[in-house]
Motif scaffolding. Structure first.
Motif, PDB file in Angstrom:
ATOM      1  N   LYS A  47       0.855  -1.180   0.000  1.00 49.00           N
ATOM      2  CA  LYS A  47       0.000   0.000   0.000  1.00 49.00           C
ATOM      3  C   LYS A  47       0.896   1.236   0.000  1.00 49.00           C
ATOM      4  N   LEU A  48       0.425   2.316  -0.596  1.00 51.18           N
ATOM      5  CA  LEU A  48       1.264   3.495  -0.776  1.00 51.18           C
ATOM      6  C   LEU A  48       1.845   4.009   0.546  1.00 51.18           C
ATOM      7  N   GLU A  79       8.573   8.443 -13.248  1.00 52.95           N
ATOM      8  CA  GLU A  79       7.205   8.103 -12.867  1.00 52.95           C
ATOM      9  C   GLU A  79       6.998   6.596 -12.953  1.00 52.95           C
ATOM     10  N   ASN A  81       3.721   3.339 -12.444  1.00 52.49           N
ATOM     11  CA  ASN A  81       2.298   3.005 -12.365  1.00 52.49           C
ATOM     12  C   ASN A  81       2.147   1.921 -11.310  1.00 52.49           C
ATOM     13  N   LYS A  83      -0.087  -0.473  -9.018  1.00 53.90           N
ATOM     14  CA  LYS A  83      -1.425  -1.050  -8.996  1.00 53.90           C
ATOM     15  C   LYS A  83      -1.859  -1.218  -7.545  1.00 53.90           C
ATOM     16  N   GLN A  84      -2.924  -0.537  -7.152  1.00 53.39           N
ATOM     17  CA  GLN A  84      -3.415  -0.568  -5.783  1.00 53.39           C
ATOM     18  C   GLN A  84      -4.896  -0.947  -5.769  1.00 53.39           C
ATOM     19  N   ASP A  85      -5.211  -2.072  -5.086  1.00 51.18           N
ATOM     20  CA  ASP A  85      -6.597  -2.534  -4.956  1.00 51.18           C
ATOM     21  C   ASP A  85      -7.288  -2.662  -6.313  1.00 51.18           C
ATOM     22  N   GLU A  87      -6.706  -1.078  -8.995  1.00 51.52           N
ATOM     23  CA  GLU A  87      -6.703   0.126  -9.807  1.00 51.52           C
ATOM     24  C   GLU A  87      -5.275   0.629 -10.010  1.00 51.52           C
ATOM     25  N   HIS A  88      -5.039   1.264 -11.139  1.00 54.83           N
ATOM     26  CA  HIS A  88      -3.716   1.803 -11.439  1.00 54.83           C
ATOM     27  C   HIS A  88      -3.560   3.197 -10.828  1.00 54.83           C
ATOM     28  N   ASN A  89      -2.428   3.415 -10.192  1.00 51.49           N
ATOM     29  CA  ASN A  89      -2.163   4.680  -9.514  1.00 51.49           C
ATOM     30  C   ASN A  89      -0.897   5.287 -10.092  1.00 51.49           C
ATOM     31  N   ARG A  90      -1.035   6.311 -10.904  1.00 50.42           N
ATOM     32  CA  ARG A  90       0.131   6.987 -11.482  1.00 50.42           C
ATOM     33  C   ARG A  90       0.835   7.767 -10.378  1.00 50.42           C
ATOM     34  N   ASN A  91       2.173   7.660 -10.346  1.00 43.05           N
ATOM     35  CA  ASN A  91       2.911   8.295  -9.263  1.00 43.05           C
ATOM     36  C   ASN A  91       4.199   8.896  -9.784  1.00 43.05           C
TER      37      ASN A  91
END
Length: 270
Positions: A47-48, A79, A81, A83-85, A87-91
């Motif tokens: 998790k983030l 950057e 990508n 994947k959290q739960d 869904e893709h989370n761009r960071n």
């Protein structure tokens, strides 16, 4: 602390147990990016909040063990990508790490843009939005090296440089201070994620003297150790995977044999 040695330990625990305060000249590393790579000993899909807490923990330990004029060269993508739960989370991972470095206490000394000869192409595209501009996927595959220092950037004492005192040495130094480093991607599958030898070689040459101690908390296949050894530096590293630590140790032994063989004027076959 045992130098020229890779501890088969998790890095935060290992640094707390084995490295005293103010002993390391330079940290060169490329940490896990939390993008779901199938490492054999860590979860690369945290998790983030957990991932960035871990990043804060190991950066804090690096800060503690660095000498007052110690430095860090941190290789990360611009950057990712995550994947959290489902869904893709761009960071913007480079920006996150910059913030963490400043939060821990590091001074900022610049950012190197890495120019890969054959950069990776993005695997995801939004063909459904080709004619509608609905949701195109824009991906920057490039990486960088964030440079930092503990208390001051200028070294307290001078040592022996790896740059020869000639035009070639001057040319190399100017190239490395340009902020653009050309490098070749590591194509050998030694581990699940491979660190290009060009990157630690350039960082160690530019940011340390001979006989300095170089730390890598994520030693992987031993790339930083090989670079340090070849440039007459001592090294210390941590690798949580027993399998990767064995790969690194064997690679370093092989490199030492190679150097001694070449010194004797003999041929070395891979």
């Amino acid at each position: 602390m045992q130098t020229n040695y890779i501890y088969n330990l998790e890095c935060v625990e290992g640094m707390r147990k084995h490295i005293p305060d103010n002993t390391i000249d330079l940290c060169v590393t490329s940490p896990p990016y939390n993008v779901g790579i199938g490492y054999d000993s860590i979860d690369d899909n945290l998790k983030l909040d957990d991932y960035f807490q871990f990043a804060t923990d190991w950066l804090s330990e690096v800060y503690r063990v660095l000498k007052p004029d110690g430095r860090i060269a941190l290789n990360v993508p611009y950057e990712v990508n995550m994947k959290q739960d489902g869904e893709h989370n761009r960071n913007m991972l480079s920006a996150e790490y910059y913030g963490l470095l400043r939060e821990v206490g590091f001074g900022f000394a610049g950012c190197v843009d890495l120019v890969e000869k054959s950069p990776h192409k993005p695997k995801v595209s939004s063909w459904g939005s080709w004619l509608s501009a609905s949701a195109p996927y824009i991906h920057n595959p490039k990486e960088c090296v964030i440079l930092g220092y503990k208390h001051q950037w200028k070294k307290f004492e001078k040592g022996k440089s790896s740059f020869p005192n000639d035009e070639e040495g001057k040319k190399s130094f100017v190239e490395l201070t340009s902020g653009l480093w050309n490098y070749l991607n590591e194509t050998r599958g030694l581990t699940e994620a491979n660190f290009s030898l060009d990157i630690p070689v350039k960082a160690i040459k530019l940011m340390s003297y001979e006989n300095d101690i170089v730390l890598d908390p994520f030693m992987g296949s031993g790339t930083t150790a090989v670079a340090a050894h070849n440039l007459n530096r001592d090294y210390v590293g941590f690798e949580i995977s027993k399998h990767y630590a064995q790969i690194a140790s064997k690679r370093i032994v092989k490199e030492k044999i190679k150097i001694e063989t070449v010194k004797k004027g003999l041929s070395f076959w891979e």
